[in-house]
Design an enzyme around this catalytic site. Structure first.
Site, short mmCIF file in Angstrom:
data_model
loop_
_atom_site.label_atom_id
_atom_site.label_comp_id
_atom_site.label_asym_id
_atom_site.label_seq_id
_atom_site.Cartn_x
_atom_site.Cartn_y
_atom_site.Cartn_z
N ASP A 52 0.82 -1.21 0.00
CA ASP A 52 0.00 0.00 0.00
C ASP A 52 0.86 1.26 0.00
O ASP A 52 2.08 1.21 0.22
CB ASP A 52 -0.90 0.02 1.24
N TYR A 111 6.88 -10.05 6.92
CA TYR A 111 6.73 -8.62 7.16
C TYR A 111 7.27 -8.25 8.54
O TYR A 111 7.28 -9.08 9.46
CB TYR A 111 5.26 -8.19 7.09
#
Length: 245
Positions: A52, A111
């Site tokens: 994003d 992540y």
């Protein structure tokens, strides 16, 4: 037509996400412009994860097919030259079989989320970590995170506009580590839903602040309702660290 696998890092702050935009800067768009500068062709660069706006990467992976075969090192160096001054670096380029798909061949994505737990303003970490001024109980956060491991319906923790066919995901790792004022949340899975990591992080911060207990987190998961989610962490602290194949 050789296929190249690219390993990439970037600062997501100047970009409106990975995916190419008509009029807004994107990581994919910058890479495709660099490829065109080398090859003269408009070619699609396929990424392993569509990060994003504002999300960073240390080990994003992409693939691209080009007509001309360059030595991998020369292709890497040429892309880096054409990417300047964008904060994007091609760390490695290698020729792979045409069966390799950056997105669909991936078996695990890793992540990391950085929180700076301080009342002081951020200076060097602006745009690269989430400043949380209220003291966080990282042990409580880590204990609560255990509740999210395994296979679950993560509807509560996915964006309402997520296009995934199923809300079920299997979370392999979710650890909360503290080193001084910095808290790092490490997570891995084969794939994640849109905004899943940031939604889990924000909810764990509520646990750390004492607003929620571990049971509250479990109840939010069981609700399978986006309205039951805690705060969604900002993109600043999120990094795609590695993709396994």
């Amino acid at each position: 037509m050789p296929r190249y696998k690219l390993t990439i890092e970037y600062d997501g702050a100047p970009f409106f996400g990975w995916q190419v935009q008509d009029t807004l800067p994107s990581v994919q768009g910058a890479l495709e412009a660099a490829v065109k500068a080398m090859t003269g062709a408009d070619l699609r660069v396929h990424g392993a994860g569509r990060t994003d706006a504002g999300v960073h990467a240390r080990g994003q992976v992409a693939h691209v097919d080009i007509e001309k075969q360059f030595p991998p090192g020369r292709f890497r160096d040429g892309l880096n030259a054409h990417l300047r001054p964008h904060p994007i670096a091609v760390l490695e380029a290698e020729i792979v079989p045409d069966t390799f798909e950056a997105r669909f061949s991936a078996v695990k994505r890793h992540y990391r989320y950085r929180i700076v737990n301080t009342r002081a303003n951020l200076a060097l970490d602006i745009g690269h970590a989430w400043r949380v001024p209220r003291r966080l109980d990282s042990d409580a956060m880590h204990a609560a995170a255990r509740r999210l491991l395994g296979k679950h319906d993560f509807t509560t923790f996915r964006d309402t506009e997520c296009q995934a066919k199923s809300p079920e995901k299997t979370l392999d790792q979710l650890d909360v580590l503290r080193d001084g004022r910095e808290i790092t949340i490490i997570t891995s899975a084969r794939s994640f839903l849109h905004s899943q990591v940031r939604s889990m992080v924000g909810s764990l911060v509520w646990v750390g602040e004492g607003r929620w207990t571990a049971d509250d987190l479990s109840a939010a998961l069981a609700a399978r309702n986006r309205a039951a989610c805690g705060i969604v962490a900002p993109p600043d602290g999120l990094y795609l660290v590695k993709v396994d194949y």
